[in-house]
Design an enzyme around this catalytic site. Structure first.
Site, PDB file in Angstrom:
ATOM      1  N   HIS A 151      32.352 -21.887 -24.514  1.00  0.00           N
ATOM      2  CA  HIS A 151      31.957 -21.129 -25.664  1.00  0.00           C
ATOM      3  C   HIS A 151      32.716 -19.724 -25.554  1.00  0.00           C
ATOM      4  O   HIS A 151      31.988 -18.680 -25.736  1.00  0.00           O
ATOM      5  CB  HIS A 151      30.460 -21.173 -25.958  1.00  0.00           C
ATOM      6  CG  HIS A 151      29.865 -22.282 -26.118  1.00  0.00           C
ATOM      7  ND1 HIS A 151      28.672 -22.390 -26.296  1.00  0.00           N
ATOM      8  CD2 HIS A 151      30.218 -23.543 -26.005  1.00  0.00           C
ATOM      9  CE1 HIS A 151      27.788 -23.845 -26.400  1.00  0.00           C
ATOM     10  NE2 HIS A 151      29.410 -24.578 -26.283  1.00  0.00           N
ATOM     11  N   TYR A 265      21.529 -31.444 -26.280  1.00  0.00           N
ATOM     12  CA  TYR A 265      22.435 -32.448 -25.769  1.00  0.00           C
ATOM     13  C   TYR A 265      21.511 -33.667 -25.169  1.00  0.00           C
ATOM     14  O   TYR A 265      21.952 -34.893 -25.368  1.00  0.00           O
ATOM     15  CB  TYR A 265      23.686 -32.189 -24.833  1.00  0.00           C
ATOM     16  CG  TYR A 265      24.870 -31.373 -25.850  1.00  0.00           C
ATOM     17  CD1 TYR A 265      25.558 -31.789 -26.943  1.00  0.00           C
ATOM     18  CD2 TYR A 265      24.849 -29.778 -25.374  1.00  0.00           C
ATOM     19  CE1 TYR A 265      26.188 -31.016 -27.682  1.00  0.00           C
ATOM     20  CE2 TYR A 265      25.562 -29.059 -26.175  1.00  0.00           C
ATOM     21  CZ  TYR A 265      26.510 -29.742 -27.207  1.00  0.00           C
ATOM     22  OH  TYR A 265      27.456 -29.031 -27.844  1.00  0.00           O
TER      23      TYR A 265
END
Length: 373
Positions: A151, A265
């Site tokens: 990220h 996730y």
């Protein structure tokens, strides 16, 4: 549109030749088009910029800044690229020309950088002289550093006043996106020298970084300017679901991770909230996630049917998304290139009226979309 079976008959999704690809015709609801392969065998190309002389610059995440000249990839990359680290999602990221590039030859690069304190996102300004970068200077560095390799964000855009917008991801440490004293998880607005723009929303707020323009952003990998309004549009990755398109506004909190339309996730919820007072709702979102990357409004003449449409690349879902926009909202969505089987990393509106695409792979390509006829 060619089906997966037809492509397989032509040699398989991963094995068909460049000449075969160049002959493939695709259809949208509005126009038929074909793909021309401009360059190939690029190592995870990330961003594309068009020079006034007709050359194209392509960044490779592996750390090279390449030139496409006269329709061919120049064998040697541009020298003088600043020191960077290639790790996980990090490497050489965006390339953006100064609004007055034709007179000053200045460009900006975003990239991942490592010291003993960890990794972060940097932006450097440089002057392009021939095939070499000179006067390279770091103008922005997101702090604090961290040891994660996720990220980094790194998308950049200029507004009509010449202010530079830089996205910084949450670095995979989600709570950082709600901390105005931490550069991660937002969009920063700076001058071409890296100074906070006068009038930035948090300039006078104690404990807040004065370059922040927005916060609560997870990982913005699409940024473009609206051709009529001049507003800066962005999109960002959600977790499992919750990818967002936003029109960014000064001082706005976009909510991550306090609100999201996605889940972790692991399959567990990140939060029970999709809305909270004082936090902006997305203009549009995807669930399940498409992993958006790259974004451009179509403003050319080759496809009058696409005028004003927004195009978004998708990594996970391997497609190009066409969005019709009306009254500042998404009125129609269409998936394109689903049979191509390519991760679309960047989408750019070319000065030639064509839409240009980069594919994310160890042998990435530069495509140019042209009318089928």
């Amino acid at each position: 549109m060619f089906t997966s079976k037809q492509l397989a008959m032509a040699g398989g999704l991963m094995l068909f030749s460049v000449s075969t690809l160049a002959d493939l015709t695709f259809s949208s609801d509005e126009a038929d088009f074909r793909l021309e392969v401009v360059a190939e065998d690029l190592e995870h190309p990330w961003s594309l910029a068009f020079l006034p002389n007709g050359d194209k610059l392509v960044t490779e995440r592996a750390g090279r800044l390449q030139i496409i000249r006269d329709g061919e990839l120049v064998p040697e990359p541009i020298s003088g690229v600043p020191d960077l680290v290639v790790s996980g999602q990090g490497g050489l990221l965006d390339v953006l020309l100064h609004p007055d590039f034709e007179s000053n030859q200045t460009l900006f690069l975003s990239y991942a950088h490592r010291t003993r304190e960890g990794m972060t996102t940097r932006v450097a300004r440089a002057r392009l002289e021939g095939d070499e970068l000179k006067e390279v200077e770091v103008i922005f560095e997101a702090l604090p550093r961290s040891n994660t390799s996720r990220h980094f964000a790194g998308r950049m855009e200029f507004d009509r006043d010449g202010n530079l917008y830089i996205s910084v991801g949450d670095r995979g440490e989600m709570d950082r996106a709600q901390d105005l004293g931490d550069d991660a998880g937002g969009v920063h607005r700076v001058t071409v020298n890296g100074e906070p723009v006068p009038g930035n929303p948090f300039v006078d707020q104690a404990g807040a970084e004065d370059t922040f323009f927005t916060y609560g952003n997870r990982n913005i990998q699409g940024m473009t300017i609206h051709p009529e309004t001049g507003e800066i549009w962005t999109h960002e990755h959600g977790p499992r679901g919750g990818d967002e398109i936003n029109i960014i506004s000064a001082g706005t909190n976009y909510g991550w991770p306090e609100i999201t339309y996605g889940i972790d996730y692991s399959g567990l919820p990140i939060t029970m909230h999709t809305k909270k007072e004082g936090m902006a709702q997305p203009l549009h979102y995807w669930d399940p996630s498409i992993a958006p990357s790259g974004m451009a409004f179509y403003t050319g003449d080759l496809f009058p049917e696409w005028q004003g449409d927004l195009f978004v690349g998708a990594l996970k879902m391997r497609k190009l998304v066409r969005l019709e926009i009306g009254d500042g909202d998404v009125t129609e969505e269409e998936d394109l290139l689903t049979d191509l089987g390519e991760r679309i990393r960047d989408v750019r509106m070319g000065p030639d009226g064509a839409l240009w695409l980069l594919t994310d792979s160890p042998r990435g390509k530069v495509y140019r979309t042209v009318p089928a006829n």
